[in-house]
Motif scaffolding. Structure first.
Motif, PDB file in Angstrom:
ATOM      1  N   SER A  66      44.362  29.079  17.600  1.00 11.22           N
ATOM      2  CA  SER A  66      44.774  27.674  17.677  1.00 11.22           C
ATOM      3  C   SER A  66      45.655  27.330  16.485  1.00 11.22           C
ATOM      4  O   SER A  66      45.590  27.965  15.425  1.00 11.22           O
ATOM      5  CB  SER A  66      43.557  26.759  17.733  1.00 11.22           C
ATOM      6  N   GLU A 100      49.372  21.330  27.208  1.00 11.48           N
ATOM      7  CA  GLU A 100      47.996  20.891  27.038  1.00 11.48           C
ATOM      8  C   GLU A 100      47.076  21.684  27.959  1.00 11.48           C
ATOM      9  O   GLU A 100      47.508  22.321  28.906  1.00 11.48           O
ATOM     10  CB  GLU A 100      47.880  19.403  27.338  1.00 11.48           C
ATOM     11  N   ARG A 102      44.438  23.680  26.529  1.00  7.31           N
ATOM     12  CA  ARG A 102      43.662  24.622  25.737  1.00  7.31           C
ATOM     13  C   ARG A 102      42.438  23.910  25.162  1.00  7.31           C
ATOM     14  O   ARG A 102      42.382  22.681  25.100  1.00  7.31           O
ATOM     15  CB  ARG A 102      44.512  25.174  24.586  1.00  7.31           C
ATOM     16  N   ASP A 105      44.256  22.012  21.496  1.00  8.06           N
ATOM     17  CA  ASP A 105      45.694  21.899  21.680  1.00  8.06           C
ATOM     18  C   ASP A 105      46.421  21.929  20.337  1.00  8.06           C
ATOM     19  O   ASP A 105      45.864  21.578  19.295  1.00  8.06           O
ATOM     20  CB  ASP A 105      46.030  20.592  22.403  1.00  8.06           C
TER      21      ASP A 105
END
Length: 225
Positions: A66, A100, A102, A105
């Motif tokens: 991430s 978007e 995940r 994000d």
């Protein structure tokens, strides 16, 4: 090494690993104090482009991690957002990574809006810098960092990264002159940038401050894992 020793601490294996720790990314950026023909006031377009390039590289090499992007000012975060939106239209890999959906994000925020947002990797754009590429750093003003409690903002910011934090700046740590500011923020920023660049921190910095000090690097940088 005895607690409080003034001897420098050598880089750990993880700090030398480019996938971990705090990293310094010097770029030939230029800070626009006033509005120009191509840039809004208070932005560093060149530095933003380098950060966007790093985001695109991350999308290709580490999409499973991430990502968060933080700027020292709202104006710079807006410039980063615009640059990312422009680049994603030309780069399908980057576009897919930024979509978007995940569990965590990608975010782009100013330092004042970063609170509990943790990500595996954090990219930071200082933004402030010389007015000409590779020029002299004429001002010791770094936005919210110079304000009351600016060093605490840095603590929150640098501790948002679980694995790696990369700091993009258009000047080096040696360009900051703490004697030209009465605030603690620029002093802390100078030490962080110096550590990010050299991988060496003086033990007295790590042990001589209070428990909530920005120099609690043991957990943040995984120096003693």
């Amino acid at each position: 090494m005895p607690k409080g020793s003034n001897a420098p601490r050598s880089p750990s294996p993880l700090q030398l690993d480019p996938n971990y720790g705090l990293k310094f990314r010097g770029v030939p950026g230029a800070y626009a104090r006033g509005k120009t023909g191509t840039e809004r006031a208070g932005t560093n377009k060149i530095e933003a482009q380098h950060v966007v390039k790093a985001v695109a590289e991350h999308a290709r090499t580490s999409p499973e991690l991430s990502l968060g992007v933080v700027a020292f000012s709202k104006a710079q975060s807006d410039t980063l957002t615009e640059a990312l939106e422009y680049e994603r239209r030309r780069d399908p890999v980057l576009d897919a990574f930024l979509r978007e959906g995940r569990s965590e994000d990608v975010f782009v925020k100013s330092i004042e809006n970063v609170q509990g947002d943790e990500r595996d990797v954090i990219l930071i754009s200082v933004g402030y810098g010389p007015q000409d590429p590779n020029g002299r750093l004429a001002s010791m003003s770094f936005g919210p960092v110079n304000g009351e409690g600016g060093e605490r903002r840095l603590n929150v910011l640098f501790s948002r990264a679980r694995i790696r934090c990369e700091v993009f700046a258009s000047f080096g740590p040696g360009d900051i002159d703490p004697s030209r500011s009465s605030r603690e923020g620029p002093r802390v920023l100078k030490r962080f940038l110096d550590f990010a660049k050299t991988g060496v921190i003086e033990e007295r910095i790590a042990t001589g401050l209070e428990a909530d000090s920005p120099f609690r690097v043991n957990n943040l940088l995984r120096l003693h894992s």
